[in-house]
Structure formats: structure tokens, C-alpha cells
Design a protein around this motif. Structure first.
Motif, PDB file in Angstrom:
ATOM      1  N   PHE A 214       0.226  -1.037   0.096  1.00 33.08           N
ATOM      2  CA  PHE A 214      -0.042  -0.010  -0.043  1.00 33.08           C
ATOM      3  C   PHE A 214       0.489   1.495   0.014  1.00 33.08           C
ATOM      4  CE2 PHE A 214      -3.206  -2.627   2.144  1.00 33.08           C
ATOM      5  CZ  PHE A 214      -3.918  -3.136   1.102  1.00 33.08           C
ATOM      6  N   GLN A 215       0.841   2.006  -1.025  1.00 31.64           N
ATOM      7  CA  GLN A 215       1.282   3.331  -1.238  1.00 31.64           C
ATOM      8  C   GLN A 215       0.066   4.619  -0.854  1.00 31.64           C
ATOM      9  OE1 GLN A 215       4.650   3.356  -4.030  1.00 31.64           O
ATOM     10  NE2 GLN A 215       5.297   1.990  -3.123  1.00 31.64           N
ATOM     11  N   ARG A 216       0.260   5.133   0.012  1.00 30.98           N
ATOM     12  CA  ARG A 216      -0.651   6.488  -0.105  1.00 30.98           C
ATOM     13  C   ARG A 216      -2.434   5.367   0.137  1.00 30.98           C
ATOM     14  NH1 ARG A 216       0.705  11.737  -3.645  1.00 30.98           N
ATOM     15  NH2 ARG A 216       3.094  11.653  -2.565  1.00 30.98           N
ATOM     16  N   GLY A 217      -2.320   4.081   0.913  1.00 33.11           N
ATOM     17  CA  GLY A 217      -4.083   3.795   0.900  1.00 33.11           C
ATOM     18  C   GLY A 217      -3.854   3.450  -0.614  1.00 33.11           C
ATOM     19  N   GLU A 218      -3.439   2.686  -1.340  1.00 34.53           N
ATOM     20  CA  GLU A 218      -3.694   2.007  -2.849  1.00 34.53           C
ATOM     21  C   GLU A 218      -3.067   1.319  -3.132  1.00 34.53           C
ATOM     22  OE1 GLU A 218      -5.897   4.375  -5.132  1.00 34.53           O
ATOM     23  OE2 GLU A 218      -3.735   5.497  -5.985  1.00 34.53           O
ATOM     24  N   ILE A 219      -2.698  -0.070  -3.540  1.00 32.07           N
ATOM     25  CA  ILE A 219      -1.847  -0.592  -4.215  1.00 32.07           C
ATOM     26  C   ILE A 219      -1.897   0.158  -5.935  1.00 32.07           C
ATOM     27  CG2 ILE A 219      -0.628  -2.341  -5.406  1.00 32.07           C
ATOM     28  CD1 ILE A 219      -2.506  -4.050  -2.868  1.00 32.07           C
ATOM     29  N   ASN A 220      -0.713   0.239  -6.502  1.00 27.17           N
ATOM     30  CA  ASN A 220      -1.032   0.778  -8.247  1.00 27.17           C
ATOM     31  C   ASN A 220      -0.477  -0.379  -9.023  1.00 27.17           C
ATOM     32  OD1 ASN A 220      -2.104   3.997  -8.543  1.00 27.17           O
ATOM     33  ND2 ASN A 220      -0.054   3.354  -6.756  1.00 27.17           N
ATOM     34  N   VAL A 221      -1.577  -0.864 -10.040  1.00 24.76           N
ATOM     35  CA  VAL A 221      -1.256  -2.719 -10.624  1.00 24.76           C
ATOM     36  C   VAL A 221      -1.382  -2.028 -12.052  1.00 24.76           C
ATOM     37  CG1 VAL A 221      -1.634  -4.538 -11.091  1.00 24.76           C
ATOM     38  CG2 VAL A 221      -1.920  -3.196  -8.546  1.00 24.76           C
ATOM     39  N   ALA A 222      -0.437  -2.195 -13.393  1.00 25.76           N
ATOM     40  CA  ALA A 222      -0.443  -2.393 -14.843  1.00 25.76           C
ATOM     41  C   ALA A 222       0.226  -3.483 -15.263  1.00 25.76           C
ATOM     42  CB  ALA A 222      -0.242  -0.812 -15.473  1.00 25.76           C
ATOM     43  N   CYS A 223      -0.894  -3.479 -16.308  1.00 26.84           N
ATOM     44  CA  CYS A 223      -0.291  -4.506 -17.205  1.00 26.84           C
ATOM     45  C   CYS A 223       0.154  -3.712 -18.217  1.00 26.84           C
ATOM     46  CB  CYS A 223      -1.628  -5.286 -17.606  1.00 26.84           C
ATOM     47  SG  CYS A 223      -1.206  -6.809 -18.765  1.00 26.84           S
ATOM     48  N   VAL A 224       1.067  -3.826 -19.043  1.00 26.19           N
ATOM     49  CA  VAL A 224       1.856  -3.897 -20.009  1.00 26.19           C
ATOM     50  C   VAL A 224       2.195  -4.703 -21.311  1.00 26.19           C
ATOM     51  CG1 VAL A 224       4.215  -1.954 -20.826  1.00 26.19           C
ATOM     52  CG2 VAL A 224       3.304  -2.349 -18.291  1.00 26.19           C
ATOM     53  N   THR A 225       1.629  -4.379 -22.394  1.00 26.85           N
ATOM     54  CA  THR A 225       1.927  -4.915 -23.893  1.00 26.85           C
ATOM     55  C   THR A 225       2.256  -4.094 -24.622  1.00 26.85           C
ATOM     56  OG1 THR A 225       0.305  -5.873 -25.528  1.00 26.85           O
ATOM     57  CG2 THR A 225      -0.587  -4.097 -24.835  1.00 26.85           C
ATOM     58  N   SER A 226       3.623  -5.122 -25.006  1.00 25.88           N
ATOM     59  CA  SER A 226       4.146  -4.353 -25.604  1.00 25.88           C
ATOM     60  C   SER A 226       4.663  -5.537 -27.185  1.00 25.88           C
ATOM     61  CB  SER A 226       5.776  -4.242 -25.271  1.00 25.88           C
ATOM     62  OG  SER A 226       6.907  -5.078 -24.479  1.00 25.88           O
ATOM     63  N   LEU A 227       5.191  -4.492 -28.259  1.00 22.42           N
ATOM     64  CA  LEU A 227       5.769  -4.722 -29.221  1.00 22.42           C
ATOM     65  C   LEU A 227       6.711  -4.217 -29.481  1.00 22.42           C
ATOM     66  CD1 LEU A 227       5.095  -7.209 -31.886  1.00 22.42           C
ATOM     67  CD2 LEU A 227       4.533  -4.717 -32.824  1.00 22.42           C
ATOM     68  N   GLY A 228       8.186  -5.242 -29.465  1.00 25.81           N
ATOM     69  CA  GLY A 228       9.748  -5.148 -30.019  1.00 25.81           C
ATOM     70  C   GLY A 228      10.216  -3.519 -27.935  1.00 25.81           C
ATOM     71  N   PRO A 229      10.570  -2.676 -29.219  1.00 25.02           N
ATOM     72  CA  PRO A 229      11.737  -1.395 -27.806  1.00 25.02           C
ATOM     73  C   PRO A 229      10.394  -0.267 -27.981  1.00 25.02           C
ATOM     74  CG  PRO A 229      13.239  -1.517 -29.751  1.00 25.02           C
ATOM     75  CD  PRO A 229      11.904  -2.999 -29.625  1.00 25.02           C
ATOM     76  N   ARG A 230       9.803   0.114 -29.377  1.00 24.18           N
ATOM     77  CA  ARG A 230       9.518   0.870 -29.582  1.00 24.18           C
ATOM     78  C   ARG A 230       7.644   1.555 -28.755  1.00 24.18           C
ATOM     79  NH1 ARG A 230      10.610   3.205 -35.402  1.00 24.18           N
ATOM     80  NH2 ARG A 230       9.560   5.065 -34.532  1.00 24.18           N
ATOM     81  N   HIS A 231       7.115  -0.132 -28.999  1.00 19.41           N
ATOM     82  CA  HIS A 231       6.087  -0.110 -29.066  1.00 19.41           C
ATOM     83  C   HIS A 231       5.056  -0.909 -27.900  1.00 19.41           C
ATOM     84  CE1 HIS A 231       5.371   1.472 -33.298  1.00 19.41           C
ATOM     85  NE2 HIS A 231       6.103   0.684 -33.570  1.00 19.41           N
ATOM     86  N   LYS A 232       4.730   0.277 -26.387  1.00 25.53           N
ATOM     87  CA  LYS A 232       4.356  -0.178 -25.532  1.00 25.53           C
ATOM     88  C   LYS A 232       2.901   0.362 -25.464  1.00 25.53           C
ATOM     89  CE  LYS A 232       8.479  -1.379 -23.284  1.00 25.53           C
ATOM     90  NZ  LYS A 232       9.731  -1.109 -21.828  1.00 25.53           N
ATOM     91  N   MET A 233       1.891  -0.037 -24.392  1.00 27.01           N
ATOM     92  CA  MET A 233       0.115   0.614 -23.887  1.00 27.01           C
ATOM     93  C   MET A 233       0.404  -0.109 -22.809  1.00 27.01           C
ATOM     94  SD  MET A 233      -2.000   1.095 -26.914  1.00 27.01           S
ATOM     95  CE  MET A 233      -2.470   2.211 -26.388  1.00 27.01           C
ATOM     96  N   SER A 234      -0.240   0.452 -21.614  1.00 27.77           N
ATOM     97  CA  SER A 234      -1.062  -0.345 -20.253  1.00 27.77           C
ATOM     98  C   SER A 234      -2.176   0.098 -20.239  1.00 27.77           C
ATOM     99  CB  SER A 234       0.415   0.599 -19.330  1.00 27.77           C
ATOM    100  OG  SER A 234       0.424   1.870 -19.580  1.00 27.77           O
ATOM    101  N   THR A 235      -2.648  -1.164 -19.229  1.00 32.03           N
ATOM    102  CA  THR A 235      -3.859  -0.655 -18.521  1.00 32.03           C
ATOM    103  C   THR A 235      -3.687  -0.558 -16.634  1.00 32.03           C
ATOM    104  OG1 THR A 235      -5.057  -1.357 -20.555  1.00 32.03           O
ATOM    105  CG2 THR A 235      -6.199  -1.232 -18.358  1.00 32.03           C
ATOM    106  N   PRO A 236      -4.017   0.381 -16.327  1.00 25.61           N
ATOM    107  CA  PRO A 236      -3.178   0.363 -14.900  1.00 25.61           C
ATOM    108  C   PRO A 236      -5.040   0.032 -14.316  1.00 25.61           C
ATOM    109  CG  PRO A 236      -3.915   2.526 -15.505  1.00 25.61           C
ATOM    110  CD  PRO A 236      -3.896   2.281 -16.545  1.00 25.61           C
ATOM    111  N   VAL A 237      -4.721   0.079 -13.304  1.00 27.25           N
ATOM    112  CA  VAL A 237      -5.783  -0.186 -11.803  1.00 27.25           C
ATOM    113  C   VAL A 237      -5.508   0.089 -10.259  1.00 27.25           C
ATOM    114  CG1 VAL A 237      -5.298  -3.026 -11.346  1.00 27.25           C
ATOM    115  CG2 VAL A 237      -7.702  -1.525 -11.445  1.00 27.25           C
ATOM    116  N   GLN A 238      -6.320   1.171  -9.803  1.00 24.62           N
ATOM    117  CA  GLN A 238      -5.911   1.349  -8.217  1.00 24.62           C
ATOM    118  C   GLN A 238      -6.497   0.323  -7.510  1.00 24.62           C
ATOM    119  OE1 GLN A 238      -6.142   3.742 -10.399  1.00 24.62           O
ATOM    120  NE2 GLN A 238      -4.181   4.124 -10.924  1.00 24.62           N
ATOM    121  N   LEU A 239      -6.249  -0.209  -6.357  1.00 27.31           N
ATOM    122  CA  LEU A 239      -6.572  -1.124  -5.910  1.00 27.31           C
ATOM    123  C   LEU A 239      -6.602  -0.828  -3.931  1.00 27.31           C
ATOM    124  CD1 LEU A 239      -4.224  -4.307  -6.814  1.00 27.31           C
ATOM    125  CD2 LEU A 239      -6.419  -3.135  -7.545  1.00 27.31           C
ATOM    126  N   PRO A 240      -7.433  -0.570  -3.898  1.00 29.53           N
ATOM    127  CA  PRO A 240      -7.569   0.902  -2.203  1.00 29.53           C
ATOM    128  C   PRO A 240      -7.582  -0.460  -1.555  1.00 29.53           C
ATOM    129  CG  PRO A 240      -9.353   1.335  -4.330  1.00 29.53           C
ATOM    130  CD  PRO A 240      -8.455   0.150  -4.199  1.00 29.53           C
TER     131      PRO A 240
END
Length: 281
Positions: A214-240
Motif C-alpha cells: 500500500f502506497q498512500r492507501g492503495e496499490i497501483n497495478v498495471a499490465c503492459v503490452t509491448s511489441l519490440g522496444p518502440r511500442h508499449k501500451m498499459s492498462t492501470p488499476v488502483q486497488l484501495p
């Protein structure tokens, strides 16, 4: 008197056999060809080499599917009909457009690649006289047309207590290719012991909640998808934190908890100031 004829060796081979200095030549030390890229990217190819035994580079060539498209030959003057710029000589190959003004004998840049750019890429180096020793290396490049999509993250509950288990799934939404999926917990890579392979397109995350999560009352989790070193996207979620203060219970930029008594004192003071500032009726 009968003599036995000796087969004639090619001149270059004969010179290589009698020339002192061992097996000197030019040796490839690194071949870097990205495995994947997206249409419209500029792709960097690298073929690094070093001299051995006092030799030097005679020529360096790049091939796509065994068709030469780039040559660097120090000291060679351009011939009539050659397509060249700087010290490079270019040859037409479908799907290959070289940015020769930024390319060097070690680094070649392919501009705005398309699916036709996909293929087997080979670097060839040849050392100078007298041995003209040749070495080649090859790698595969695949170009995709589908843009990388943000992953789908499922399984988050409204809140968590200490010792609860967090169980999340992250799935790629791309259909033309399968990007790499990775997990972050509070902006740090998750321990691999927490990661589970659900199927070919889904990666799971399972861990037990500890106080340090817990950091400041929540856990920050993210899933990251990547194709090679140049292309990345993530979906975050906060767990209170179900049992502790939420992130709103902390000062905006200090990370310290605002105690209830202190908050009440501030509210009371503000109320008194408003009363004093109000005109008497």
C-alpha cells in the motif's frame, strides 16, 4: 621421366595459404535486426565488425531475401548507373527504402517500412587483400499492420485488506500478432513467481497483500503490452486499502496522512474566519 601434374589452386586461395599472419580478416561482432516492427516505423539495422590480423574492410553488404540492397566499399568510386549517396551504393529491392544520409557502414536505416519489408536480412563483410575472408550473419524481420492495442485487465475488486489475495488477468486484444505482456506493481516489475500463464493471450497476476504494497492507501497495478522496444501500451488499476485511509486522506503532495483532529481544527478555524468576515445584520 614421368611427372605428376598438380592441380592449380585459385590465385586468392594460394595467396591465403602462403601469406603469414594466421586467419586474419574482418569478423562480425554484432548483428542487430529487430524481430518485429509496425508499418510506418523506421527500422535500424546494425552490423558491427572488427579487423583481425592486420586486415581491414574491403566491402560490407546488406541483403534482403538474398537480394543486395546496400553496399559500403571504402575507396570505391561510383560507377555509371549506380544509385549512391555519401560512400554507400544502393540497389533496388521491393519493400526496402534506405535513408542513406543517416546510414553508415555499420548502421542502416530503413524508412517507413511496409509489410513488403518483411524478410530475411543478411549482413556480409569481406576483408581486404590478400585473403578476402568473408563472413555472413542472417536474421528475420517481420512487419505488422495492426496498431498495438491497450490490454484488457479484469478481476480487480473494490478494495483489499492485508493478507487478501489479488488475482488479476490481462489479455491482449491484438489479433494479427501476440505482443509481450508484463505486470507492474507500484511501477516496478512484478516478481515472476506472481505471474501465471492463463492461455496464449492472457497472463495472470496472483499475490498476497502485504503492508509494503500500500502506497498512500492503495496499490497501483498495471499490465503492459509491448511489441519490440518502440511500442508499449498499459492498462492501470488502483486497488484501495479497505481498512486504512484512502488516497484522499493524504496531503496532495506530501504523502503524509491528514489526521482527523487536524482536519476538524482546520474546518473550525475556517468557519470562524467566515463568521468574522460576514457583515453584521
Amino acid at each position: 621421366m614421368r611427372t605428376t601434374s598438380v592441380p592449380r589452386l585459385p590465385l586468392l586461395l594460394l595467396l591465403a595459404l602462403i601469406w603469414p599472419g594466421g586467419a586474419g580478416g574482418v569478423r562480425i561482432t554484432e548483428l542487430d535486426v529487430p524481430a518485429v516492427a509496425l508499418e510506418g516505423d523506421d527500422v535500424h539495422l546494425r552490423c558491427d565488425y572488427e579487423d583481425e590480423g592486420g586486415s581491414s574492410l574491403y566491402t560490407l553488404k546488406w541483403y534482403k531475401d538474398d537480394q543486395e540492397f546496400f553496399r559500403h566499399q571504402p575507396g570505391r568510386a561510383p560507377r555509371e548507373g549506380d544509385d549512391h549517396c555519401r560512400d554507400h551504393h544502393l540497389y533496388h529491392v521491393d519493400g526496402v527504402t534506405v535513408d542513406c544520409w543517416v546510414s553508415t557502414e555499420r548502421d542502416v536505416v530503413l524508412q517507413s517500412v511496409t509489410k513488403a519489408t518483411s524478410g530475411d536480412y543478411q549482413c556480409e563483410v569481406i576483408g581486404e587483400h590478400p585473403k578476402f575472408r568473408k563472413e555472413t550473419r542472417r536474421a528475420r524481420l517481420t512487419i505488422f499492420s495492426e496498431d498495438l492495442r491497450a490490454p484488457l485487465l479484469l478481476g480487480a475488486e473494490e478494495s483489499y485488506s492485508l493478507m487478501d489475495y489479488v488475482t488479476l488477468n490481462c489479455s491482449s486484444l491484438n489479433t494479427e500478432y501476440m505482443p509481450e505482456l508484463t505486470w507492474l506493481i507500484n511501477n516496478r516489475p512484478a516478481n515472476q513467481s506472481m505471474v501465471r500463464e492463463v492461455d496464449s493471450r492472457t497472463a495472470g497476476l496472483v499475490f498476497q497483500v502485504r503492508p509494503e504494497h500500500f502506497q498512500r492507501g492503495e496499490i497501483n497495478v498495471a499490465c503492459v503490452t509491448s511489441l519490440g522496444p518502440r511500442h508499449k501500451m498499459s492498462t492501470p488499476v488502483q486497488l484501495p486499502n479497505r481498512d486504512g485511509p484512502s488516497v484522499k486522506g493524504y496531503f496532495f503532495n506530501t504523502g503524509h496522512r491528514m489526521e482527523a483532529s487536524g482536519a476538524l481544527f482546520i474546518l473550525a478555524t475556517l468557519s470562524q474566519l467566515r463568521t468574522l468576515a460576514s457583515p453584521a445584520l
